[in-house]
Write an enzyme that holds these catalytic residues in place. Structure first.
Site, PDB file in Angstrom:
ATOM      1  N   HIS A 139       1.495  18.606 -13.550  1.00  0.00           N
ATOM      2  CA  HIS A 139       0.309  18.556 -12.683  1.00  0.00           C
ATOM      3  C   HIS A 139       0.356  19.697 -11.669  1.00  0.00           C
ATOM      4  CE1 HIS A 139      -2.687  16.423 -10.039  1.00  0.00           C
ATOM      5  NE2 HIS A 139      -2.012  17.077  -9.102  1.00  0.00           N
ATOM      6  N   GLU A 140       1.498  19.883 -11.039  1.00  0.00           N
ATOM      7  CA  GLU A 140       1.631  20.947 -10.036  1.00  0.00           C
ATOM      8  C   GLU A 140       1.580  22.330 -10.677  1.00  0.00           C
ATOM      9  OE1 GLU A 140       1.239  20.096  -7.114  1.00  0.00           O
ATOM     10  OE2 GLU A 140       1.643  17.957  -7.329  1.00  0.00           O
ATOM     11  N   HIS A 143      -1.972  23.212 -11.137  1.00  0.00           N
ATOM     12  CA  HIS A 143      -2.597  23.679  -9.894  1.00  0.00           C
ATOM     13  C   HIS A 143      -2.347  25.174  -9.715  1.00  0.00           C
ATOM     14  CE1 HIS A 143      -4.379  20.247  -8.029  1.00  0.00           C
ATOM     15  NE2 HIS A 143      -3.258  19.565  -7.886  1.00  0.00           N
ATOM     16  N   GLU A 221      -8.050  17.792  -8.554  1.00  0.00           N
ATOM     17  CA  GLU A 221      -7.023  16.812  -8.921  1.00  0.00           C
ATOM     18  C   GLU A 221      -7.274  16.268 -10.326  1.00  0.00           C
ATOM     19  OE1 GLU A 221      -4.221  16.081  -7.319  1.00  0.00           O
ATOM     20  OE2 GLU A 221      -4.823  17.637  -5.899  1.00  0.00           O
TER      21      GLU A 221
END
Length: 291
Positions: A139-140, A143, A221
């Site tokens: 997930h990071e 980003h 997100e």
């Protein structure tokens, strides 16, 4: 490329709105040009400086410890996992840090894709399985790969410019109307009207600006969740989000929490939340939204 196109289109839309509003004000064009330059400088400067200093600020805020050499198996796994995911996404391995916190959380920040930072809380490493932690890291990484930190800086700069510019245009218009309707042209009174009016309008427009930036934040997100699901599998990402529901309330400071995978939990004023609810994020993955 898409980020630049979005930035240009957004700027074009803002300019069109400015032009429409200004056509009714009868304020001299030269005043408008100077005010627009002033608003842009002040609107973007804070956001850009914060972005450039984001890694240093983030580490100081959470008292994070950068891992230069792994001291245990968990740290070695963390480095290996982030290295592998970074290669798959075509970016350089970010700086990796661990910080002490009871809540399960992690965040990414940095001004450049190839010079970013990923920090993970001890609460996450102690309470999540490797599969769940792998999904959080993915997930990071998404980003970073998506350039979300830069995008948010551009969005924040645009809305800041809009708030400053429109507030002062309306205040200047109100001040000029007041001076025209009075026989005595009291410059001190007009100045105070301008200052008070522009300050109040900045507060009001600032609230609406926050709604816009938080909307962008919530959507990034969803996309980061979807990107993680593509990278490591939907099952792992859903399991990670379900585990976050058991976490302590995030303790990270307000300047960090928007970057974290686990945001503040609240059923009140969702328009001002940087993260969608965990239930909505889980449902979006089940529905394959944003994928």
């Amino acid at each position: 490329m898409m980020r630049i196109i979005l930035f240009l289109l957004t700027n074009l839309a803002v300019v069109c709105v400015f032009g429409f509003i200004l056509s009714f004000t009868k304020i001299p064009p030269e005043s408008i040009s100077g005010l627009l330059i002033f608003s842009s400088i002040f609107g973007f400067s804070g956001s850009i400086i914060s972005l450039l200093m984001s890694k240093w600020i983030a580490l100081k805020s959470v008292n994070g410890q950068v891992i230069y050499q792994p001291s245990n198996n968990t740290e070695q796994w963390l480095i290996d996992t982030i290295n592998s995911q970074s290669k798959k996404m075509g970016i350089k391995t970010p700086t990796i840090a661990i910080y002490h916190a009871f809540d399960m959380n992690a965040f990414a920040t940095g001004a450049y894709k190839n010079s970013a930072l990923i920090a993970v809380s001890t609460g996450l490493l102690e309470n999540m399985s490797y599969d769940e932690a792998e999904a959080v890291l993915a997930h990071e990484i998404n980003h970073i790969s998506n350039g979300d930190m830069v995008t948010m800086t551009l969005v924040q700069g645009i809305v800041n410019t809009f708030v400053i510019f429109i507030s002062r245009i309306i205040a200047q218009f109100a001040s000029s109307i007041l001076s025209e309707n009075r026989e005595d042209n009291n410059s001190n009174r007009n100045t105070w009207v301008y200052i008070i009016c522009s300050t109040i309008l900045e507060l009001i427009f600032g609230i609406f600006a926050s709604i816009i930036t938080m909307w962008f934040s919530r959507h990034r997100e969803f996309y980061a969740d979807a990107g993680s699901a593509k990278l490591v599998g939907r099952k792992k990402m859903i399991s990670a989000l379900q585990k976050l529901k058991l976490s302590y309330e995030p303790q990270e400071k307000s300047n960090i929490i928007a970057f974290c995978i686990n945001g503040k939990h609240s059923s009140f004023l969702n328009l001002f939340m940087s993260h969608p609810s965990l239930d909505k994020r889980i449902q979006a993955l089940y529905n394959r939204d944003y994928m």
